[in-house]
Scaffold this motif. Sequence first.
Motif, mmCIF file in Angstrom:
data_model
loop_
_atom_site.group_PDB
_atom_site.id
_atom_site.type_symbol
_atom_site.label_atom_id
_atom_site.label_comp_id
_atom_site.label_asym_id
_atom_site.label_seq_id
_atom_site.Cartn_x
_atom_site.Cartn_y
_atom_site.Cartn_z
ATOM 1 N N GLU A 102 -7.847 -15.645 -4.137
ATOM 2 C CA GLU A 102 -6.720 -15.147 -4.383
ATOM 3 C C GLU A 102 -6.253 -15.030 -2.474
ATOM 4 O O GLU A 102 -6.778 -14.943 -1.299
ATOM 5 C CB GLU A 102 -6.620 -14.406 -4.615
ATOM 6 N N TYR A 104 -2.968 -13.398 0.508
ATOM 7 C CA TYR A 104 -1.254 -13.377 0.391
ATOM 8 C C TYR A 104 -1.132 -13.629 1.833
ATOM 9 O O TYR A 104 -0.808 -13.685 2.918
ATOM 10 C CB TYR A 104 -1.626 -12.031 0.660
ATOM 11 N N TYR A 149 7.273 -6.423 3.551
ATOM 12 C CA TYR A 149 6.593 -4.881 4.085
ATOM 13 C C TYR A 149 8.275 -4.481 4.863
ATOM 14 O O TYR A 149 8.091 -5.098 5.811
ATOM 15 C CB TYR A 149 5.393 -4.207 4.723
ATOM 16 N N GLU A 188 7.013 -9.780 -3.618
ATOM 17 C CA GLU A 188 7.948 -8.913 -3.709
ATOM 18 C C GLU A 188 7.365 -8.350 -2.535
ATOM 19 O O GLU A 188 7.401 -8.174 -1.368
ATOM 20 C CB GLU A 188 6.103 -8.005 -4.535
ATOM 21 N N ARG A 190 7.926 -4.204 -1.036
ATOM 22 C CA ARG A 190 7.343 -3.082 -0.960
ATOM 23 C C ARG A 190 8.068 -2.186 0.272
ATOM 24 O O ARG A 190 8.610 -2.524 1.520
ATOM 25 C CB ARG A 190 5.316 -2.858 -0.460
ATOM 26 N N LEU A 191 8.824 -1.149 -0.033
ATOM 27 C CA LEU A 191 9.254 -0.725 0.439
ATOM 28 C C LEU A 191 8.513 0.344 1.778
ATOM 29 O O LEU A 191 7.574 1.566 1.043
ATOM 30 C CB LEU A 191 9.933 0.353 0.620
ATOM 31 N N SER A 207 -1.220 0.281 3.966
ATOM 32 C CA SER A 207 -0.230 0.691 2.835
ATOM 33 C C SER A 207 0.395 0.230 2.010
ATOM 34 O O SER A 207 0.620 1.144 0.860
ATOM 35 C CB SER A 207 1.373 1.040 3.608
ATOM 36 N N ILE A 208 1.038 -1.372 1.895
ATOM 37 C CA ILE A 208 -0.041 -1.677 0.853
ATOM 38 C C ILE A 208 -0.427 -1.107 -0.565
ATOM 39 O O ILE A 208 -0.563 -1.525 -1.763
ATOM 40 C CB ILE A 208 0.551 -3.773 0.972
ATOM 41 N N GLU A 209 -1.648 -0.801 0.099
ATOM 42 C CA GLU A 209 -2.644 -0.994 -1.224
ATOM 43 C C GLU A 209 -2.712 0.282 -1.753
ATOM 44 O O GLU A 209 -3.440 1.038 -2.422
ATOM 45 C CB GLU A 209 -3.848 -1.208 -0.131
ATOM 46 N N GLY A 210 -1.398 1.078 -1.121
ATOM 47 C CA GLY A 210 -0.812 2.842 -1.417
ATOM 48 C C GLY A 210 -2.120 3.697 -0.488
ATOM 49 O O GLY A 210 -1.990 4.736 -1.857
ATOM 50 N N PHE A 228 -5.879 -6.636 0.300
ATOM 51 C CA PHE A 228 -7.148 -6.570 -1.258
ATOM 52 C C PHE A 228 -8.248 -6.977 -0.186
ATOM 53 O O PHE A 228 -8.843 -7.831 -1.697
ATOM 54 C CB PHE A 228 -5.988 -7.097 -2.206
#
Lengths: 459, 158
Positions: A102, A104, A149, A188, A190-191, A207-210, A228
């Motif tokens: 994978e 990105y 993002y 996708e 992301r805000l 931040s994307i990873e939460g 990730f």
Amino acid sequence: MNITELTKIKSDYLATNPIFNEPKNVHPLEHRIVLKNYQIINPEEIVEYISKDGYFAFSKAITMSQSEVIEMIIQSNLRGRGGVGFPTGLKWKFTLANESDEKYVICNADEGEPGTFMDRHILEGDPHSIIEGMMIAGYAIGASKGYIYVRAEYPLAAKRLQIAIDQAKDLHILGTNIFETKFSFEIEIRLGAGAFICGEETALMESIEGKRGLSRNKPPFPAENGLFGKPTVINNVETLANVPFILLHGPDKYKELGTEKSSGTKVFSLSGKIKNGGIYEVPMGITLNEIIYKLGGGMKEGSQFHFAFSGGPSGGVLREEHLHLKVDFDSLIPFDSIMGSGGIIIFDQNDCVIDTIKLFMEFNKEESCGKCTPCREGTGILFDMLDDITGGTANLDTIDALKYLGRMVQTSSLCGLGQAAPNPIFSTLRYFKDEFVKHIEHKSCSAGICTFDKVMEEE
Amino acid sequence: MRELSNQNLETFKTKMMKYKKTKGPLIPILHEAQEIFGYIPLEAQQMIEEEYGIPNAFINGVISFYEMFYHEPTGEYHIGVCSGTSCHINRSKRILEELKKELGIEVHETTNDGLFTIVNVKCIGRCSEGPNLTVNNKVYSQVTVEDVSHIISEFKKS
């Protein structure tokens, strides 16, 4: 979707709608690549983008090998428009070389540097150009997923991007087995949530990873260990918007514009005390004089040029004597300034240079993620020192202390925010030392901005 | 109404479940909660912990990091003045002072009627049109001190 269908959509649309909007306020010095569709097409209509050769660059890319695409970007000498200027093609090459199940592609649309607003216009005005740029990057490195993002302060940009993604999916430009190939790609959005540091690439990934947006140690670089934990290409909005042109017209055509080491165009955002603020796309290497007096139409009524800042809170101050300089990735560096992401703010006789760098330091202090001590503590102390100077409680030793701590923050911070935070101090000490002395010794501010009221509180 | 109510908790639960297949779902979920409640109540944080296995303390840490996520209830309208460099040199501080005076509150405080919270606004990318004032997603450009009371009354009526 395939190239025949794409061509048909274009010709059908042009047959019935041959006339597009006239772009507004295009300056004769401009050369528009990134902004070629800006204000011309309706950004919420994918057919208008296709009619302007949209997605033809991607359809060309997938007939080439991954390495051929990357070689084209390397040959074009495209450098990242987010401010650092790293060669985009090399980034892609490194990421292609790292094998993984994978990978990105991320579009960094977290534009938050004060005075910088070209990305907002690109996102709002031509969202498909970003999607196409990401698809080409995705194909080149072998990624099947992309993230954009976007900062939450840009709701219209986010809305138009979502519309663009949905329309691309409907036409099967995004999805599985695109253009009847094995390549699949989805995007996708992301805000962000109001954290400037998330424009730093590794903090953005966190931040994307939460997570809290804390910068990571580098190396490993994103090309190896990114989102990730997978190989990731992360490019700025304007960088990606250049990609379709390079694919369609070739690297040589692209290199005809700009300077030897900074090919192509740059979109500048101008603001401050000039007549015509806004965004302008010009070949790299334009002089500051041309930027201020031609593009910007000169100073506002009643304003005299005092100084300019380029590169925002990470940049440097420029004086009258610098206005003949060319602006590109490298030319301003010997003068302790940078082009950065192309935000240029012009100040007049009523603006104080020390008040300005204090504002920058306040910004850096508040936006520091807090992970590393030099940045978290250092930016705060640097701010306090500047506040002492404008407040009237500093002495001449404060200048040495600023230099000493500034060096420390610059050399020992984890990421670009801290490393660049002292830049405005150093360049201002170099070119406006007299103003520091005046503030400290005579409690006097040429612009009449600083109040020196800290001393009054103490008395 | 953006508040903590059983109905809003139900709404949140439904919205939260949309992210079951999303990698790294926390920030989008927190945006949903912020939108529904006007802040991110402990009840919502606990629901996230139960469904997603993300510890509450971790969620709390994420909330405290981001300017736009709030631990405490906020007003219907988030109102603020851009503090970017260009707005600053167009004397945006005066606009902010007027705003504080008109509403009788400081930054990060909410008016008693629950209508307004003054928020920090960082550069919103309209630098050549400053000073800028924002109310939720609405932007007012080239604002003068005199405009402030008019803008506020616009939202008091609606």
